[in-house]
Design a protein around this motif. Structure first.
Motif, PDB file in Angstrom:
ATOM      1  N   THR A   1       0.855  -1.199   0.000  1.00 35.34           N
ATOM      2  CA  THR A   1       0.000   0.000   0.000  1.00 35.34           C
ATOM      3  C   THR A   1       0.890   1.248   0.000  1.00 35.34           C
ATOM      4  O   THR A   1       2.060   1.194   0.386  1.00 35.34           O
ATOM      5  N   LEU A   2       0.309   2.357  -0.410  1.00 33.43           N
ATOM      6  CA  LEU A   2       1.091   3.594  -0.473  1.00 33.43           C
ATOM      7  C   LEU A   2       1.219   4.261   0.894  1.00 33.43           C
ATOM      8  O   LEU A   2       2.261   4.815   1.236  1.00 33.43           O
ATOM      9  N   PHE A   3       0.150   4.194   1.688  1.00 33.90           N
ATOM     10  CA  PHE A   3       0.167   4.857   2.986  1.00 33.90           C
ATOM     11  C   PHE A   3       0.716   3.969   4.097  1.00 33.90           C
ATOM     12  O   PHE A   3       1.008   4.446   5.195  1.00 33.90           O
ATOM     13  N   GLY A   4       0.818   2.660   3.837  1.00 34.62           N
ATOM     14  CA  GLY A   4       1.270   1.726   4.855  1.00 34.62           C
ATOM     15  C   GLY A   4       2.600   2.108   5.503  1.00 34.62           C
ATOM     16  O   GLY A   4       2.705   2.122   6.748  1.00 34.62           O
TER      17      GLY A   4
ATOM     18  N   ILE B   1      -0.078  -6.313  17.082  1.00 36.96           N
ATOM     19  CA  ILE B   1      -0.476  -5.729  15.790  1.00 36.96           C
ATOM     20  C   ILE B   1      -0.439  -6.792  14.691  1.00 36.96           C
ATOM     21  O   ILE B   1      -1.363  -6.917  13.876  1.00 36.96           O
ATOM     22  N   ILE B   2       0.632  -7.599  14.675  1.00 36.21           N
ATOM     23  CA  ILE B   2       0.764  -8.621  13.627  1.00 36.21           C
ATOM     24  C   ILE B   2      -0.311  -9.703  13.776  1.00 36.21           C
ATOM     25  O   ILE B   2      -0.863 -10.203  12.790  1.00 36.21           O
ATOM     26  N   MET B   3      -0.645 -10.052  15.046  1.00 42.01           N
ATOM     27  CA  MET B   3      -1.656 -11.096  15.268  1.00 42.01           C
ATOM     28  C   MET B   3      -3.044 -10.642  14.824  1.00 42.01           C
ATOM     29  O   MET B   3      -3.793 -11.399  14.198  1.00 42.01           O
ATOM     30  N   TYR B   4      -3.402  -9.409  15.160  1.00 42.51           N
ATOM     31  CA  TYR B   4      -4.767  -8.960  14.909  1.00 42.51           C
ATOM     32  C   TYR B   4      -4.920  -8.175  13.609  1.00 42.51           C
ATOM     33  O   TYR B   4      -6.037  -7.987  13.133  1.00 42.51           O
TER      34      TYR B   4
ATOM     35  N   ALA C   1      -2.563  -8.042   7.780  1.00 42.24           N
ATOM     36  CA  ALA C   1      -2.394  -7.322   6.506  1.00 42.24           C
ATOM     37  C   ALA C   1      -1.867  -5.912   6.716  1.00 42.24           C
ATOM     38  O   ALA C   1      -1.644  -5.179   5.743  1.00 42.24           O
ATOM     39  N   GLY C   2      -1.669  -5.529   7.968  1.00 43.90           N
ATOM     40  CA  GLY C   2      -1.201  -4.193   8.259  1.00 43.90           C
ATOM     41  C   GLY C   2      -2.314  -3.312   8.795  1.00 43.90           C
ATOM     42  O   GLY C   2      -3.507  -3.620   8.645  1.00 43.90           O
ATOM     43  N   VAL C   3      -1.935  -2.238   9.420  1.00 47.12           N
ATOM     44  CA  VAL C   3      -2.914  -1.354  10.057  1.00 47.12           C
ATOM     45  C   VAL C   3      -3.659  -0.496   9.042  1.00 47.12           C
ATOM     46  O   VAL C   3      -4.861  -0.243   9.175  1.00 47.12           O
ATOM     47  N   TRP C   4      -2.953  -0.041   8.003  1.00 42.97           N
ATOM     48  CA  TRP C   4      -3.571   0.900   7.069  1.00 42.97           C
ATOM     49  C   TRP C   4      -4.788   0.327   6.331  1.00 42.97           C
ATOM     50  O   TRP C   4      -5.831   1.012   6.242  1.00 42.97           O
TER      51      TRP C   4
END
Length: 332
Positions: A267-270, A309-312, A315-318
Motif C-alpha cells: 500500500t502507499l500509505f502503509g 499488531i501482527i496477530m490482529y 495485513a497491516g494497520v492501514w
C-alpha cells in the motif's frame, strides 16, 4: 496518459484533500513543535521514506530483502567519501551513491534470480551480501575502516553541502518521503507496476503470458536500492558519522522493513502509518523505561506491541484503517 493524469487517476477527491491537508500540516509542523518533537518527526519521515523504498521491492514485486542496509550504507559512504576527500557536495554525490547502490542491487538481483532463488533463500542472499560488504568496509582505509568516517561538524550552515540544523534535514527528508510516495504511485499505475503485481501473485503465470520476469524483478531491486541509498546519504550527513557495523548491520536492515510490514505491505500509505506507530511506540516505551528505571522494558513492551499488531492486523494497520475512514486504497 501523462504522469500527472496517472498520479490522479482513480483517486477520490476526499483522498486528495486529506493528502493535501497532511502535507500542509507536515510542512508547518516544525514551526509549531519543540526540538524533541521535531526530532521524532524527523525519525517518522525517515522510516516512512526507507519503508516506501523497501515496499517497492517487497510490497509491489514480492521479492523479500533482509539486507537493505547494504544500499543505505553504500549510499552514505559514497556520498560522504566524495565530500570528505574531494569536496563533492552531497547533492551531486547522491547520483554516484544511487548508481553504486543500483549496481549492487543489480548484482544481487541477477545472481538470485538467475539461479531461481526466491523467498527466504533470496532473503539470505541479501543478508550475505550485506555482511560481506560490512566486512569489506572494515578494511577500506579510504572510508575510515572500522574506526569510522566522520564529517566535519564545525562548518557554517550551507544547504548546498547539506550542512545545517535539524530544520534543514527535516525538510529534506520530507521532500524525499513525498517524492517516494509520488514515484510509487506513478510506478503502480504504469505497465511496469502492473507487471510487478502480476509477478508477485504468480511469476510462472506472468511469464507464460509474456511478462519479462527477470527484467522486471531487476528493475524493482535497482529502483528500490537507488532510493534506499538516498536515505543513507541523508543519514550520513545528519549524524555526521558512519561505522560499518551500524551502516551495514542486520539491525539496520530489519528497521527498514518494519514500517511497511506493520503499516501494510503493497500500500502507499502503509509505510507512513507504520512509521508513525513504531516511532510513537518506541518513544512512549523509552520514556516509560526511564521513568520506572527498569532496563530492557522498552524492548519487552515494544516486542509485545508488534506481536499484537501482527496477530490482529496481519495485513497491516492501514488497510483496516482505510476501510473505516472510507478511503479506497487497499493492498494491491
Amino acid at each position: 496518459m501523462t504522469a500527472f493524469h496517472r498520479l490522479l487517476d482513480g483517486a477520490a477527491p476526499r483522498s486528495l484533500w486529506m493528502l493535501g491537508a497532511l502535507l500542509l500540516l507536515l510542512a508547518v509542523a516544525p514551526h509549531l513543535v519543540d526540538t524533541y518533537a521535531l526530532s521524532v518527526l524527523i525519525l517518522i519521515l525517515y522510516f516512512a521514506y526507507v519503508g516506501q523504498a523497501w515496499n517497492i521491492m517487497m510490497g509491489f514485486a514480492g521479492e523479500l530483502s533482509l539486507g537493505h542496509a547494504l544500499y543505505a550504507g553504500l549510499g552514505g559512504y559514497v556520498a560522504a567519501g566524495l565530500f570528505m576527500h574531494y569536496g563533492i557536495g552531497p547533492w551531486l554525490g547522491s547520483f554516484a551513491a544511487a548508481a553504486a547502490a543500483a549496481l549492487a542491487g543489480a548484482i544481487v538481483g541477477y545472481l538470485g534470480f538467475r539461479f531461481s532463488l526466491a523467498g527466504v533463500y533470496f532473503a539470505l542472499l541479501t543478508i550475505a551480501f550485506g555482511e560481506f560488504t560490512r566486512i569489506a568496509f572494515d578494511h577500506l582505509a579510504w572510508f575510515g575502516g572500522s574506526a569510522g568516517l566522520f564529517l566535519k561538524v564545525d562548518m557554517a550552515p550551507n544547504p548546498f553541502d547539506l550542512r545545517g540544523g535539524p530544520l534543514l534535514f527535516y525538510y529534506v527528508i520530507l521532500a524525499l518521503a513525498a517524492g517516494a510516495f509520488v514515484l510509487s504511485r506513478l510506478l503502480l499505475e504504469s505497465r511496469l507496476g502492473r507487471y510487478w503485481l502480476a509477478i508477485r501473485e504468480d511469476a510462472e503465470a506472468a511469464q507464460a503470458v509474456g511478462v519479462p520476469v527477470l527484467r522486471c524483478k531487476l528493475s524493482a531491486v535497482m529502483i528500490s536500492a537507488a532510493l534506499t541509498s538516498l536515505a543513507g546519504v541523508w543519514n550520513a550527513f545528519y549524524y555526521n558519522n558512519l561505522f560499518p557495523e551500524t551502516a551495514f548491520g542486520i539491525g539496520r536492515s530489519i528497521e527498514i522493513t518494519l514500517a511497511p510490514i506493520i503499516g501494510g505491505l503493497g500500500t502507499l500509505f502503509g509505510p507512513f502509518v507504520g512509521a508513525v506507530l513504531l516511532t510513537g511506540l518506541g518513544e512512549i516505551f523509552t520514556s516509560l523505561g526511564d521513568t520506572l528505571g527498569i532496563p530492557g522494558i522498552k524492548q519487552i513492551f515494544y516486542g509485545l506491541a508488534l506481536l499484537i499488531i501482527i496477530m490482529y492486523r496481519p495485513a497491516g494497520v492501514w488497510p483496516w484503517l482505510a476501510e473505516r475512514l472510507g478511503f479506497r486504497e487497499h493492498r494491491r
